[in-house]
Structures are given as C-alpha cells and as structure tokens.
Design an enzyme around this catalytic site. Structure first.
Site, short mmCIF file in Angstrom:
data_model
loop_
_atom_site.label_atom_id
_atom_site.label_comp_id
_atom_site.label_asym_id
_atom_site.label_seq_id
_atom_site.Cartn_x
_atom_site.Cartn_y
_atom_site.Cartn_z
N ASN A 9 0.74 -1.14 0.01
CA ASN A 9 -0.07 -0.08 0.15
C ASN A 9 0.89 1.18 0.07
O ASN A 9 1.61 1.51 0.97
CB ASN A 9 -0.87 -0.04 1.32
CG ASN A 9 -1.67 1.26 1.46
OD1 ASN A 9 -1.78 2.34 0.56
ND2 ASN A 9 -2.23 1.32 2.62
N LYS A 11 0.10 4.08 -0.37
CA LYS A 11 -0.51 5.47 0.32
C LYS A 11 -0.29 6.44 -0.49
O LYS A 11 -0.21 6.35 -1.84
CB LYS A 11 0.11 5.60 1.73
CG LYS A 11 -0.12 4.38 2.57
CD LYS A 11 0.14 4.51 3.84
CE LYS A 11 -0.08 3.04 4.93
NZ LYS A 11 0.15 3.49 6.10
N HIS A 94 -9.55 1.62 5.01
CA HIS A 94 -8.21 1.58 5.61
C HIS A 94 -8.11 2.57 6.58
O HIS A 94 -9.14 3.58 6.55
CB HIS A 94 -7.08 2.08 4.79
CG HIS A 94 -5.64 1.97 5.19
ND1 HIS A 94 -5.33 2.98 6.32
CD2 HIS A 94 -4.71 1.01 5.06
CE1 HIS A 94 -4.01 2.61 6.61
NE2 HIS A 94 -3.70 1.57 5.76
N GLU A 96 -6.78 4.93 7.83
CA GLU A 96 -6.25 6.32 7.64
C GLU A 96 -7.60 7.02 6.75
O GLU A 96 -7.70 8.10 7.18
CB GLU A 96 -5.01 6.27 6.66
CG GLU A 96 -3.81 6.14 7.62
CD GLU A 96 -2.60 5.44 6.74
OE1 GLU A 96 -2.49 5.61 5.49
OE2 GLU A 96 -1.73 4.89 7.52
N GLU A 166 -5.14 -4.69 10.72
CA GLU A 166 -4.21 -3.60 10.93
C GLU A 166 -4.44 -2.96 11.96
O GLU A 166 -5.31 -2.11 12.22
CB GLU A 166 -4.10 -3.03 9.83
CG GLU A 166 -3.89 -3.19 8.38
CD GLU A 166 -3.32 -2.22 7.46
OE1 GLU A 166 -2.14 -2.75 6.90
OE2 GLU A 166 -3.91 -1.24 7.14
N GLY A 172 2.81 2.10 10.76
CA GLY A 172 4.00 3.34 10.84
C GLY A 172 4.60 3.61 12.01
O GLY A 172 5.41 4.82 12.01
N SER A 211 3.76 -2.29 10.26
CA SER A 211 5.20 -2.37 10.64
C SER A 211 5.96 -3.71 9.92
O SER A 211 6.75 -4.27 10.66
CB SER A 211 5.57 -1.87 11.85
OG SER A 211 5.26 -0.52 12.23
P1 13P Z 1 3.18 0.51 7.76
O1 13P Z 1 3.70 -1.01 7.00
O2 13P Z 1 4.03 1.57 7.02
O3 13P Z 1 3.21 0.19 9.18
O4 13P Z 1 1.80 0.46 7.25
C1 13P Z 1 0.87 -0.48 7.26
C2 13P Z 1 -0.31 -0.15 6.49
O5 13P Z 1 -1.11 0.69 6.89
C3 13P Z 1 -0.75 -0.88 5.23
O6 13P Z 1 -1.97 -0.57 4.88
#
Ligand code: 13P
Length: 247
Positions: A9, A11, A94, A96, A166, A172, A211
């Site tokens: 992803n 982002k 997601h 976010e 997640e 992150g 992560s």
């Molecule tokens: P990270 O791997 O950067 O922690 O992000 C995870 C994520 O949100 C994947 O959709």
C-alpha cells in the site's frame, strides 16, 4: 490451500516516474511465484503501472473508490474507472480513511458490495486503536467492523474477499503486534466470518498489516492463520518489498 498474498500500500507516495522505477526494479528481482503480489498505488499511477506490469504476475490495486458508478461526487473515483484500467484489487476502509476522511462501516459495506458486483476484489481493513486495546475492546471493535463490512454479502462471494487486520497502533510506528497476537486476532476474524457465513471462511484470505518489514516477515508468515501482509513503508523500496514476497 489459501494462496499467500503480499500487497504493497503505497499510500500517498510516488509520482509516475518514481512508480515506474520501482516496478522496473521489482520486475528485475527473482520473486516467489507461490505468493500473489499486489501493488496498491495512487490513482494517478494506475494506468502507467498497469502497462509496466503487463505480462507479469503482479496484480494492480487501488486504495479507495466510490460505491456509485458515476455522478456528482467531486473528487471521487468510480469502480468502472478502475475496471477500465484493469484494477484487480481495491483497499477499502483503511484506518487512515476512517480516521481522516470520515470513512465509516456503512460506506465500507457499500463499497464492498459494489466492488464485488464489478469484479474488483476488496481488501477490507479492520483494526483497533491503542485505547481500545488497552481496555480489552479490540475483539469487540474488530468483530463489529468485519460484520458490518460483510453485511448482505453473498456467501459465494466470501472467498473473493481479503481482510487485512491492521491494529492502528502498529501502523507506521515500527511497533508490530507480536506474531501470536496477530494470529490470535486473525483466527478470531475467521471464526467471526464462519459464524455468519459458514466454512467458506476457510477460503478467505486474512492478512496482517502494521510495520511488516524484511526482518519480521518470516515470523509473521509462519503463523497458522496469517495469509499475507498489507505493507506500507517497506513496500516503497523494490528491494525491501521483494524480501517480503520472498519471506
Ligand atoms: P506500515 O507498514 O508503514 O506500518 O503501514 C501499514 C499499512 O497501513 C498498510 O496498509
């Protein structure tokens, strides 16, 4: 047997030339063919990334979409627009988007239904906040998110769906859920789906995200119920992402 699925992803990262550079690098690295590889890229990269992965087994994903086919929805992208480009997967719900863009269980559910109708495989994200985990509410929260997202879905469509667990506190942050914590929740998600839809839950793939890095991926993938990973940061470098695929 469920085919493992590792999805990147990206982002809101990478312009078109950076995207193409990464895909070219990834293509040049030997990859485990038993793993399904998906790149979920920004809308602006979809078209060109699609041509660059032509003839490979790499799949294309988007990071969101609207539930309607067309209409007065300024700034939105429709499932038909994604279909035209040849998008295989779409990330829905997601954290976010839930956190910053008012995505709620009801809209996730509408999007899941539309995606299935149009032949795009949904990757549905669920996961609790740190506060919810600290008061032992994580299962309650995840169960609600899963059941709401799947409300009114045909049992025959369950196997087409991917769920990504997640935990928000692991995204992150460099802090992963331990692989057994992740496996425990993923088992719980499968049981929740089984409770509502029956044994097809065994055909549904459930990923872990938060992560995931080259140094922890093999431990995560060794767990019984974890079928793959949804990866943010470590998917932005071809070399790292390939290490995840080759766990
Ligand atoms: P990270 O791997 O950067 O922690 O992000 C995870 C994520 O949100 C994947 O959709």
């Amino acid at each position: 047997m469920r085919t493992p699925i590792i999805a990147g992803n990206w982002k809101m990262n990478k312009n078109v030339s950076e995207a193409l550079e990464l895909v070219k690098e990834l293509k040049a690295i030997e990859r485990n063919k038993k793993v399904e590889t998906v790149l979920c890229v920004p809308f602006t990269n979809l078209w060109q990334v699609k041509s660059e992965i032509e003839g490979t087994d790499i799949k294309l994903g988007a990071q969101n979409m609207h539930w309607e086919e067309s209409g007065a929805y300024t700034g939105e992208v429709s499932p038909l627009m994604l279909k035209e480009i040849g998008v295989d997967y779409v990330i829905l719900g997601h954290s976010e988007r839930r956190q910053y863009f008012n995505e709620i269980d009801e809209t996730v559910n509408k999007k899941v239904k539309t995606a299935l109708e149009k032949g795009i495989y949904p990757i549905i994200c669920v996961g609790e906040t740190l506060e919810e985990r600290e008061v032992n509410k994580e299962k309650e929260v995840v169960e609600r998110q899963v059941l709401k997202a799947l409300e009114g879905i045909d049992t025959s469509d369950i196997e087409k769906i991917v769920i990504a667990y997640e935990p928000i506190w692991a995204i992150g942050t460099g802090r992963t859920a331990s692989s057994s914590e992740a496996n425990d929740m993923i088992k719980f998600i499968r049981e929740t789906v089984e409770g509502k839809f029956g044994k097809v839950s065994n055909d549904m793939r459930i990923q872990y995200g938060g992560s995931v890095k080259p140094n922890n991926v093999s431990e995560i993938m060794a767990e019984s119920d974890i079928d793959g990973a949804l990866v943010g940061g470590a998917s932005l470098k071809a070399e790292d992402f390939a290490k995840l695929i080759n766990y």
